[in-house]
Design an enzyme around this catalytic site. Structure first.
Site, PDB file in Angstrom:
ATOM      1  N   LYS A  18       0.848  -1.200   0.000  1.00 46.06           N
ATOM      2  CA  LYS A  18       0.000   0.000   0.000  1.00 46.06           C
ATOM      3  C   LYS A  18       0.874   1.237   0.000  1.00 46.06           C
ATOM      4  O   LYS A  18       2.065   1.206   0.385  1.00 46.06           O
ATOM      5  CB  LYS A  18      -0.923   0.025   1.219  1.00 46.06           C
ATOM      6  CG  LYS A  18      -0.215   0.056   2.581  1.00 46.06           C
ATOM      7  CD  LYS A  18       0.230   1.423   3.053  1.00 46.06           C
ATOM      8  CE  LYS A  18       0.918   1.398   4.421  1.00 46.06           C
ATOM      9  NZ  LYS A  18       1.574   2.684   4.766  1.00 46.06           N
ATOM     10  N   ALA A 106       9.882   0.230   4.854  1.00 45.34           N
ATOM     11  CA  ALA A 106       9.737   1.193   3.760  1.00 45.34           C
ATOM     12  C   ALA A 106       8.429   1.973   3.813  1.00 45.34           C
ATOM     13  O   ALA A 106       8.194   2.840   2.979  1.00 45.34           O
ATOM     14  CB  ALA A 106       9.838   0.464   2.423  1.00 45.34           C
ATOM     15  N   LEU A 108       5.451   0.622   3.335  1.00 43.30           N
ATOM     16  CA  LEU A 108       4.551   0.038   2.345  1.00 43.30           C
ATOM     17  C   LEU A 108       3.638  -1.029   2.939  1.00 43.30           C
ATOM     18  O   LEU A 108       2.834  -1.629   2.227  1.00 43.30           O
ATOM     19  CB  LEU A 108       5.358  -0.560   1.188  1.00 43.30           C
ATOM     20  CG  LEU A 108       6.199   0.437   0.390  1.00 43.30           C
ATOM     21  CD1 LEU A 108       7.056  -0.299  -0.630  1.00 43.30           C
ATOM     22  CD2 LEU A 108       5.319   1.472  -0.294  1.00 43.30           C
ATOM     23  N   GLY A 109       3.766  -1.281   4.241  1.00 48.18           N
ATOM     24  CA  GLY A 109       2.859  -2.193   4.924  1.00 48.18           C
ATOM     25  C   GLY A 109       3.078  -3.656   4.627  1.00 48.18           C
ATOM     26  O   GLY A 109       2.146  -4.464   4.737  1.00 48.18           O
ATOM     27  N   ASP A 146      -2.623  -1.546  10.543  1.00 50.47           N
ATOM     28  CA  ASP A 146      -2.800  -1.567   9.088  1.00 50.47           C
ATOM     29  C   ASP A 146      -3.401  -2.869   8.574  1.00 50.47           C
ATOM     30  O   ASP A 146      -3.833  -2.932   7.419  1.00 50.47           O
ATOM     31  CB  ASP A 146      -1.455  -1.357   8.382  1.00 50.47           C
ATOM     32  CG  ASP A 146      -0.907   0.046   8.537  1.00 50.47           C
ATOM     33  OD1 ASP A 146      -1.605   0.899   9.108  1.00 50.47           O
ATOM     34  OD2 ASP A 146       0.230   0.283   8.086  1.00 50.47           O
TER      35      ASP A 146
END
Length: 296
Positions: A18, A106, A108-109, A146
Site C-alpha cells: 500500500k 519502507a 509500504l505495509g 494496518d
C-alpha cells in the site's frame, strides 16, 4: 514406518502493498497511540508471494522466508496463524514460504499485508469455523493497525489508529505509480517520536488538528479531491536528506505528485500514463534503490 502426511493443496498467493495518498497525525494520546487520518491505496507492485502447502492433518505452521531476518516465531504471519487458530479452532498443518519483495521498513505495509493474506487464506478454508467480516477485522486489528485495511484490498479512508475504514474511490483509475525504495530504513517508533518532538498542537479544546493538517500545502495535488500530504516528511527528510531528494527527482522527471509513504523510506510518484512512468523509472533506476511500477 508411518504414512507420509498428505498435502491437500498447494497454492501461490500474491501479496500487494500500500501507499498513503495522505497521512495526517494527531497528538500522542494517553495510551501512547496517535489518531491518524489517512487515505490508503493498494498497489500491485512491489508484492510478496506466499507459497503455501496445506496438509490434511491438524498441526502448526512451518514458516520460511527468503529474508532470514524475518524468519521468526514473532513474524506477523506466524502470529496471524496462531491467533486465528486460537479463536476459531481451525489449525491445519501448513508449510508457508514467503518470498519477500516488499522492502522491510519502507512504509509500504509489507508485514501487515502478509498477515492479512494469511488470515484471508485460513478464513476461506475454515468452513463452519470461518469468521464474519467484522470478527475477522477485529482479529486483524489485534495484530496491527494496518492489517484490517489489507483485508479490504481497495482504497479506503482510515481514522482512529487506522482501524476505522471507509472504502472510497480515490479517483486514480488509469494512473500509474513509480515506487522508489532507498536502501535506508526508517524506524516507525523513531518517526513518531521525532514528529512529536518537532511540533506542538493548539491548546484550545476541540481544535481540528487533523482536519486542518493539509492547509499549509500551497500547491495541492487534487486528483483525489484532497492534497497529497504526509506529516512525517519534514522530520524524515531532515534526518535522511537522500529520501527527500528521491521525491525531488520524481517531480523533476514528470510526476504529477510525489509523496513519502507512511513513515518511509519509500517514496512514490503518480503519473498519468504508463509511458511517462516507465521513462521516469528508467531514469531513476541504478543508484542502489529498488524501483517498481504499478498501475492504479
Amino acid at each position: 514406518m508411518g504414512l507420509m502426511p498428505y498435502c491437500v493443496e498447494e497454492t501461490a498467493i500474491p501479496v500487494p502493498c500500500k501507499v498513503n495518498l495522505r497521512l495526517a497525525v494527531g497528538p500522542r494520546r494517553a495510551d501512547g497511540y496517535h489518531d491518524i487520518e489517512t487515505l490508503f491505496h493498494p498497489l500491485s507492485e512491489p508484492a510478496d508471494v506466499f507459497s503455501i502447502r496445506r496438509f490434511e492433518d491438524p498441526g502448526d505452521i512451518d514458516f520460511l522466508c527468503s529474508d532470514p531476518e524475518l524468519e521468526t516465531d514473532d513474524n506477523l504471519v506466524v502470529r496471524a496463524y496462531r491467533a486465528f487458530a486460537a479463536q476459531t479452532g481451525y489449525a491445519p498443518r501448513l508449510e508457508a514460504m514467503l518470498k519477500k519483495r516488499i522492502p522491510h521498513g519502507a512504509g509500504l505495509g509489507g508485514g501487515s499485508a502478509d498477515a492479512a493474506a494469511m488470515l484471508s487464506y485460513l478464513n476461506e478454508r475454515a468452513g463452519e469455523n470461518a469468521l464474519d467480516g467484522d470478527a475477522l477485522a477485529r482479529l486483524a486489528l489485534g495484530l496491527g493497525a494496518d492489517v484490517p485495511f489489507f483485508l479490504l484490498d481497495r482504497p479506503a479512508l482510515a481514522t482512529g489508529v487506522g482501524e476505522r475504514l471507509v472504502p472510497v474511490d480515490a479517483g486514480l483509475s488509469g494512473w500509474f505509480a513509480v515506487v522508489i525504495c532507498p536502501a535506508v530504513r526508517v524506524n516507525t517508533a523513531w518517526a513518531y517520536a521525532a514528529l512529536d518532538t518537532a511540533r506542538t498542537f493548539p491548546e484550545k479544546p476541540g481544535a481540528q488538528c487533523l482536519t486542518r493538517a493539509f492547509d499549509g500545502n500551497k500547491k495541492p495535488f487534487c486528483v483525489t479531491g484532497a492534497p497529497l500530504r504526509n506529516d512525517f516528511e519534514p522530520v524524515v527528510f531532515a534526518a535522511h536528506p537522500e529520501i527527500g531528494r528521491v521525491k525531488e527527482r520524481l517531480l523533476a522527471f514528470g510526476a504529477a505528485g510525489a509523496l513519502l509513504s507512511g513513515t518511509g523510506s519509500a517514496v512514490f510518484g503518480l503519473f498519468r500514463t504508463r509511458h511517462a512512468a516507465a521513462v521516469a523509472m528508467a531514469q531513476l533506476s541504478g543508484d542502489g534503490s529498488r524501483v517498481f511500477l504499478a498501475s492504479l
